[in-house]
Design a protein around this motif. Structure first.
Motif: not given
Length: 206
Positions: A113-134
């Motif tokens: 999930a950490m790798v996916a998060a880094v790749q997501t953000m590097a591609s220009g998207e915003i990342f924050a886990p739903i579980s955290l926001l809840m």
């Protein structure tokens, strides 16, 4: 992909860097504080993403994020800069995103999930886990709810002591200390004793 990772906790920094490299990232520059991160952003290497530890020296809360974003603008870089943290507060995550962070990444994330998060953000998207926001319960509230003995054990872990050393210091059986570690880790949502220490440290316990 080139990653700039800034974290003052040696073990966390080295572990994260080694993991990202093992997952195929071309370069992971690991530095111990905000000043070193700002210097790297202004340097010759063009990074794809920057990960800043929320509690490391120089950060002063989200001021450090603002300084890093300003450094990227000064270098004419459209550089995603994310906050990583051992403690997970919904309010903090929302504040970081509102302040321009590319994401808020809890260090509790599983490796993939950490790798996916880094790749997501590097591609220009915003990342924050739903579980955290809840998530509602702040870590300092959980820490305040620990028993006195659990707090003593956690302080020993934060000081880098083994279960045997903590048992000797507190005049307990080692098996009792192990039980306390298991219980306080569950309460803090920590994966292991090192992670429990990281959470406590990021919340101001030393």
């Amino acid at each position: 992909m080139r990653v700039l990772l800034a974290d003052d906790h040696d073990l966390v920094r080295e572990t994260l860097a080694a993991f990202l490299l093992a997952e195929g990232f071309a370069e992971v520059r690991a530095v111990p504080d905000l000043d070193a991160a700002l210097e790297a952003i202004a340097g010759d290497t063009v990074f794809d993403i920057v990960l800043l530890d929320y509690t490391m020296p120089g950060m002063n809360g989200l001021d450090g994020l603002a300084r890093a974003l300003a450094a990227a603008r000064a270098a004419k870089l459209d550089l995603p800069i994310a906050i990583i943290s051992g403690t997970t507060h919904r309010d903090l995550a929302e504040a970081a995103l509102a302040a321009g962070a590319a994401g808020f990444v809890p260090k509790t994330l599983a490796s993939r999930a950490m790798v996916a998060a880094v790749q997501t953000m590097a591609s220009g998207e915003i990342f924050a886990p739903i579980s955290l926001l809840m998530q509602e319960a702040p870590v300092d509230q959980v820490l305040a709810g620990l028993t006195r003995r659990e707090t003593d054990v956690l302080k020993g872990i934060c000081e880098g002591k083994s279960n045997k050393e903590i048992a000797r210091d507190l005049d307990l059986q080692e098996v009792t200390v192990k039980l306390h570690v298991k219980t306080l880790s569950r309460k803090l949502g920590a994966k292991n004793r090192t992670h429990a220490a990281m959470i406590a440290r990021d919340s101001g316990m030393h």
